[in-house]
Design an enzyme around this catalytic site. Structure first.
Site, PDB file in Angstrom:
ATOM      1  N   ASN A  25     -30.926  11.644 -24.765  1.00  0.00           N
ATOM      2  CA  ASN A  25     -31.533  12.344 -25.899  1.00  0.00           C
ATOM      3  C   ASN A  25     -32.460  13.450 -25.384  1.00  0.00           C
ATOM      4  OD1 ASN A  25     -33.227  10.162 -25.052  1.00  0.00           O
ATOM      5  ND2 ASN A  25     -34.344  10.203 -26.977  1.00  0.00           N
ATOM      6  N   ILE A  26     -32.461  14.560 -26.108  1.00  0.00           N
ATOM      7  CA  ILE A  26     -33.246  15.744 -25.730  1.00  0.00           C
ATOM      8  C   ILE A  26     -34.052  16.158 -26.957  1.00  0.00           C
ATOM      9  CG2 ILE A  26     -33.161  18.102 -24.835  1.00  0.00           C
ATOM     10  CD1 ILE A  26     -30.269  17.395 -23.796  1.00  0.00           C
ATOM     11  N   GLU A  27     -35.359  15.919 -26.889  1.00  0.00           N
ATOM     12  CA  GLU A  27     -36.198  16.189 -28.053  1.00  0.00           C
ATOM     13  C   GLU A  27     -36.752  17.615 -28.018  1.00  0.00           C
ATOM     14  OE1 GLU A  27     -38.954  12.892 -28.362  1.00  0.00           O
ATOM     15  OE2 GLU A  27     -37.326  11.601 -29.039  1.00  0.00           O
ATOM     16  N   CYS A  54     -29.283  13.734 -29.949  1.00  0.00           N
ATOM     17  CA  CYS A  54     -29.140  12.343 -29.503  1.00  0.00           C
ATOM     18  C   CYS A  54     -28.299  12.254 -28.226  1.00  0.00           C
ATOM     19  CB  CYS A  54     -28.448  11.515 -30.578  1.00  0.00           C
ATOM     20  SG  CYS A  54     -29.409  11.249 -32.056  1.00  0.00           S
ATOM     21  N   GLU A  85     -25.765  10.350 -27.569  1.00  0.00           N
ATOM     22  CA  GLU A  85     -24.319  10.284 -27.833  1.00  0.00           C
ATOM     23  C   GLU A  85     -23.741  11.683 -28.024  1.00  0.00           C
ATOM     24  OE1 GLU A  85     -26.798   8.652 -29.256  1.00  0.00           O
ATOM     25  OE2 GLU A  85     -26.117   6.880 -30.341  1.00  0.00           O
ATOM     26  N   CYS A 120     -26.871   6.718 -34.592  1.00  0.00           N
ATOM     27  CA  CYS A 120     -27.335   7.225 -35.898  1.00  0.00           C
ATOM     28  C   CYS A 120     -26.142   7.761 -36.688  1.00  0.00           C
ATOM     29  CB  CYS A 120     -28.396   8.301 -35.703  1.00  0.00           C
ATOM     30  SG  CYS A 120     -27.730   9.927 -35.294  1.00  0.00           S
ATOM     31  N   CYS A 170     -24.441  10.990 -35.331  1.00  0.00           N
ATOM     32  CA  CYS A 170     -23.587  10.739 -34.155  1.00  0.00           C
ATOM     33  C   CYS A 170     -22.287  10.050 -34.565  1.00  0.00           C
ATOM     34  CB  CYS A 170     -24.339   9.909 -33.122  1.00  0.00           C
ATOM     35  SG  CYS A 170     -25.634  10.866 -32.297  1.00  0.00           S
TER      36      CYS A 170
HETATM   37  N1  THU Z   1     -31.603   8.761 -30.656  1.00  0.00           N
HETATM   38  C1  THU Z   1     -30.474   8.834 -29.914  1.00  0.00           C
HETATM   39  O1  THU Z   1     -30.458   9.434 -28.844  1.00  0.00           O
HETATM   40  N2  THU Z   1     -29.357   8.226 -30.386  1.00  0.00           N
HETATM   41  C2  THU Z   1     -29.276   7.571 -31.574  1.00  0.00           C
HETATM   42  O2  THU Z   1     -28.189   7.205 -32.013  1.00  0.00           O
HETATM   43  C3  THU Z   1     -30.504   7.284 -32.315  1.00  0.00           C
HETATM   44  C4  THU Z   1     -31.700   8.073 -31.924  1.00  0.00           C
HETATM   45  C5  THU Z   1     -32.822   9.423 -30.167  1.00  0.00           C
HETATM   46  C6  THU Z   1     -33.246  10.623 -30.982  1.00  0.00           C
HETATM   47  C7  THU Z   1     -34.716  10.689 -30.673  1.00  0.00           C
HETATM   48  O3  THU Z   1     -34.904  11.437 -29.486  1.00  0.00           O
HETATM   49  C8  THU Z   1     -35.114   9.248 -30.399  1.00  0.00           C
HETATM   50  O4  THU Z   1     -33.920   8.532 -30.189  1.00  0.00           O
HETATM   51  C9  THU Z   1     -35.906   8.601 -31.521  1.00  0.00           C
HETATM   52  O5  THU Z   1     -35.238   8.745 -32.724  1.00  0.00           O
END
Ligand code: THU
Length: 144
Positions: free
Chosen positions: A46-48, A57, A59, A95, A98
């Site tokens: 995941n890259i915020e 996300c 995935e 999520c 994804c």
């Molecule tokens: N996140 C994912 O990488 N995959 C998911 O299916 C659910 C959420 C990440 C997004 C965000 O960076 C962190 O988890 C919290 O929501």
């Protein structure tokens, strides 16, 4: 069906990918490992973003890396996630966004989604189970 050693390898790759997670806002680190039909593995984390909504996300990172390199056929994805610096104690289920991206490129009845706490503790389900009655290209009759 996936062999057990393939499942464990994907989980291991997802755990490694999780180490690159850029998640300073949630401190929730996710890793994914995507298996193509020709046996290659694409990983993602995941890259915020400070503006929050551009966050990607794990995935989708894995899918976009693979698709951008010409891959279109996929067998399975492993996903691991949890708070930074803590043992993974829960499954990180993909999520909705994804799941929809998976729907674009994967057969719902056969694509396998592995959610794991470790290489020993995991669940395997199809995309169909995670996204019943999913909307896809077939609904648009676009000849994809
Ligand atoms: N996140 C994912 O990488 N995959 C998911 O299916 C659910 C959420 C990440 C997004 C965000 O960076 C962190 O988890 C919290 O929501």
């Amino acid at each position: 069906m996936l062999e057990q050693h393939t499942i464990k390898l994907l989980i291991q790759k997802a755990l490694e990918a999780r180490q690159a997670s850029y998640s300073p806002y949630s401190n929730y680190q996710v890793g994914a490992a995507l298996l193509t039909s020709d046996g290659q593995i694409y990983t993602g984390c995941n890259i915020e973003n400070a503006a929050y909504s551009p966050t990607n996300c794990a995935e989708r990172t894995a899918f976009f890396k693979a698709v951008s390199e010409g891959k279109r056929d996929f067998e399975a994805i492993a996903v691991v996630g949890g708070p930074k610096d803590m043992e993974i104690s829960q499954y990180a289920y993909p999520c909705g966004v994804c799941r929809q991206v998976m729907m674009e490129f994967c057969k719902p009845e056969s694509f396998q989604i592995i959610v794991a706490k470790s290489t020993e503790e995991y669940e395997v389900r199809t995309l169909q189970e995670f996204l019943p009655e999913g909307f896809g290209a077939a609904n648009l009759d676009c000849g994809k």
